[in-house]
Design an enzyme around this catalytic site. Sequence first.
Site, PDB file in Angstrom:
ATOM      1  N   ARG A  36       0.820  -1.221   0.000  1.00 21.71           N
ATOM      2  CA  ARG A  36       0.000   0.000   0.000  1.00 21.71           C
ATOM      3  C   ARG A  36       0.851   1.267   0.000  1.00 21.71           C
ATOM      4  NH1 ARG A  36      -3.028  -3.187   3.511  1.00 21.71           N
ATOM      5  NH2 ARG A  36      -5.070  -3.723   2.700  1.00 21.71           N
ATOM      6  N   HIS A 121      -6.511  -9.313   9.101  1.00 20.40           N
ATOM      7  CA  HIS A 121      -6.557  -9.588   7.665  1.00 20.40           C
ATOM      8  C   HIS A 121      -6.189 -11.024   7.321  1.00 20.40           C
ATOM      9  CE1 HIS A 121      -6.104  -4.973   6.875  1.00 20.40           C
ATOM     10  NE2 HIS A 121      -7.333  -5.319   7.185  1.00 20.40           N
TER      11      HIS A 121
END
Length: 238
Positions: A36, A121
């Site tokens: 990211r 996650h």
Amino acid sequence: MEDKIEVLQKLVENSRSIVFFGGAGVSTESGIPDFRSIDGLYSQQWAYPPEIILSRSFFLQHPDEFFRFYREKLFVSGVHPNRAHEVLARLEHEGKVSAVITQNIDGLHQQAGSEKVIELHGSIHRNYCMECGAFYTVDYITRCDGVPYCRCGGMVKPDVVLYEESLDTSLLEQSARLLRDADLLIIGGTSLSVYPAAGLIRYYNGRDMVLINKTPTGFDGQARLLLNGSIGDVLGQI
Ligand code: ZN
């Protein structure tokens, strides 16, 4: 910085149930790229952006391409826990840290010895057949070519939360409970901009919040202690 480390030490000393909330920055210091971040995989050449490849619909439509990306970009061989992982594991065994809540999927906290780890996650270390639910190790995924299949013929899916997928509600509830009961919250290696980080930490009612991050976050103003630096360097000193 030294004074700040002393303050952190005091805060840790006076706490009995610390929750550590960690993001990608904890793993990047072990050599795992953050897909990211600007310097990460976004800037690298690939036919689709990572958030498309790592989405559920893409996974179902193009599993070949998904697993090619997954093996090449999400696995880094020879990675080891860093000082941040090690110190958190030690503090858990000393009865200081009650839980680590992480957005990372690499399992490095457990490898370092942490036991109470909430993986929001998911984890690359768990893989399940989509048909019969059979379990497969991470080695099975890395060793086979192309799409990994189960003995029953079903496709094996890593137990990681893909884009378009929702987070496990029971993990979110557990995290909220742990944060509510915490007497110190240490946030590290995250800008808190990725869902559900910002929402979750609102459950924390304790007095002091410690933020350790290389770059500014939207929560800097709320932190009792703000350390702009490497999470391994900072935690390594306590
Ligand atoms: Zn199966």
